[in-house]
Design an enzyme around this catalytic site. Structure first.
Site, mmCIF file in Angstrom:
data_model
loop_
_atom_site.group_PDB
_atom_site.id
_atom_site.type_symbol
_atom_site.label_atom_id
_atom_site.label_comp_id
_atom_site.label_asym_id
_atom_site.label_seq_id
_atom_site.Cartn_x
_atom_site.Cartn_y
_atom_site.Cartn_z
ATOM 1 N N LYS A 115 1.384 -8.913 1.583
ATOM 2 C CA LYS A 115 0.062 -8.341 1.313
ATOM 3 C C LYS A 115 -0.981 -9.352 1.725
ATOM 4 O O LYS A 115 -0.727 -10.560 1.693
ATOM 5 C CB LYS A 115 -0.100 -8.037 -0.186
HETATM 6 N N1 GLU Z 1 -1.138 -0.699 1.681
HETATM 7 C C1 GLU Z 1 -0.126 0.318 1.623
HETATM 8 C C2 GLU Z 1 0.823 0.087 0.458
HETATM 9 O O1 GLU Z 1 0.452 -0.505 -0.520
HETATM 10 C C3 GLU Z 1 0.572 0.523 2.955
HETATM 11 C C4 GLU Z 1 1.303 -0.664 3.502
HETATM 12 C C5 GLU Z 1 1.806 -0.466 4.921
HETATM 13 O O2 GLU Z 1 1.648 0.616 5.444
HETATM 14 O O3 GLU Z 1 2.360 -1.425 5.456
HETATM 15 O O4 GLU Z 1 1.925 0.570 0.425
#
Ligand code: GLU
Length: 427
Positions: A115
């Protein structure tokens, strides 16, 4: 109540990081995870902190702090979104990276979790300033990312345009177009059909399955949604498509309620012409974000920040199903209240919102092979993976006789631990 910091984790120490660690410990206990595997399966592998200078329209330079945390590297590149929000901290980003790991493993994607985040209010930036921030953040993390290293995507406060700027910045650096370096891009630069609505559609699909299991017709279901960003709005559209009635929506500026049902098209049109916000919309009775959570409804969908369902409001929830479109919306103590009540079915975050990263995976695969799928192919594959994950969670819940969240965590964490055990400890 504060639990002690985890060993070796003082950098991340925060309520939200302790919450993710506690979830891990409960699941690891349940599956009897070997003590040699525990800490290395739990704690994030590595992180990067960057400062991001941005020239504002008034001529002044302001410096923002940003992070990228990669949780584990045992299954492939790491994967996860980038959040632009004033409340971002490295502890929050670490917890979100852990949840990404367990989510990807649960649905069977060959990724570790990651993240990123920048502590900034993107709504306070002009489009030019937002572009400057997005490009400079990517520039600073270039040594840490790449199609086989770590693949960012949108999260709260970022969108397709931000991903296009980031892809362009990375590509300019290496000298050729590299669409597979980020997902959630516009179609024009290697995005996937169906990615924009994937998380919301996935939420709606699992809500539908849960209501069918409860024998509640969708045409009789009422839905309250906290958060009207990409995920909340797309979930609303998809659930309306299934025949349900949306009775409450909200965003950071506050919410709107009408037990007879809201005019969703009017709300979407307002948000589209007001930088994604609902402020000033006239579509229902005003309601606070806190009060929305306690409305009588069939399905409550937190689709914004983590830790909004607490022991304070958990006894007063009046929903039949809690569908966690946000990451980490329910605290550990609130989980215990909900379990003791026994009258709410929880669709836990790591399965409920997994549609986004599933279609991100499809986007990455399409970019790597330069061969693109139709929308129908994407959606069919999405529902296939969601159904498989849902059925695996239900089977694990019956096998372990535990709440659905623990079953989902046990599956995801167990798969990461198994990969680590198979590869062995180097050197
Ligand atoms: N931010 C989204 C999540 O929390 C998508 C992450 C992604 O598509 O890599 O799952």
């Amino acid at each position: 109540m504060k639990t002690p910091a985890q060993p070796g984790s003082s950098l991340y120490d925060s309520d939200v990081f302790r919450m993710a660690c506690r979830q891990f410990d409960l699941a690891a206990d349940l599956i009897g995870l070997d003590s040699d595997l525990r800490e290395r399966t739990k704690l994030p592998k590595r992180c990067l902190t960057v400062t991001i200078p941005v020239k504002h329209d008034d001529g002044r330079v302001r410096v923002y702090e940003g992070y990228r945390v990669q949780h584990h590297l045992s299954l492939g590149p790491t994967k996860g979104g980038i959040r632009f929000h004033p409340g971002v901290t490295i502890g929050e980003v670490a917890a979100l990276a852990m949840w990404m790991s367990w989510k990807c493993a649960l649905v069977g994607l060959p990724y570790g979790g990651a993240k990123g985040g920048v502590a900034v209010d993107p709504r306070a930036l002009s489009p030019r300033e937002l572009e400057g921030l997005s490009r400079r953040y990517m520039q600073e993390i270039i040594p840490f990312v790449g199609p086989s290293i770590d693949v960012p995507a949108p999260d709260m406060g970022t969108n397709e345009q931000v991903m296009a700027w980031m892809m362009d910045t990375y590509s300019n650096q290496v000298g050729n177009s590299v669409p597979a370096v980020v997902t959630g891009k516009p179609l024009a630069v290697g995005g996937s059909e169906g990615r924009r609505e994937a998380t919301g559609r996935g939420v709606a699909h699992l809500v539908k399955r849960q209501l069918e299991a409860l024998r509640i017709p969708l045409s009789e279901a009422t839905i309250a949604i906290q958060g009207f960003g990409n995920v909340g709005a797309e979930a609303a559209v998809a659930l309306r498509g299934h025949g349900a009635k949306i009775i409450a929506i909200s965003d950071v500026s506050g919410g709107f309620h009408d037990p007879r049902g809201l005019d969703l098209d009017s709300a979407l049109a307002h948000a589209a012409s007001h930088r994604g916000g609902l402020a000033g919309w006239k579509g229902g009775d005003a309601i606070s974000n806190e009060a929305l959570l306690e409305l009588p409804c069939t399905v409550l969908i937190p689709a914004a920040l983590e830790r909004v369902i607490t022991p304070g409001n958990a006894p007063r929830l009046k929903c039949r199903v809690l569908a966690e479109a946000a990451n980490g919306p329910t605290t550990n103590d609130a989980d215990r209240v909900i379990e003791a009540r026994g009258d709410i079915e929880v669709i836990p975050d790591i399965v409920c919102n997994s549609g986004g990263v599933i279609v991100s995976y499809f986007e990455w695969v399409q970019d790597l092979q330069s061969l693109f799928w139709t929308r129908a192919e994407v959606l069919e594959k999405l529902y296939g993976l969601l159904d498989r994950a849902w059925e695996a969670v239900e089977a694990e819940r019956r096998r372990l006789r535990c709440p659905r969240r623990l079953a989902a965590l046990a599956l995801g964490i167990g798969r990461v631990a198994e990969a680590k055990a198979s590869r062995g400890l180097f050197p």
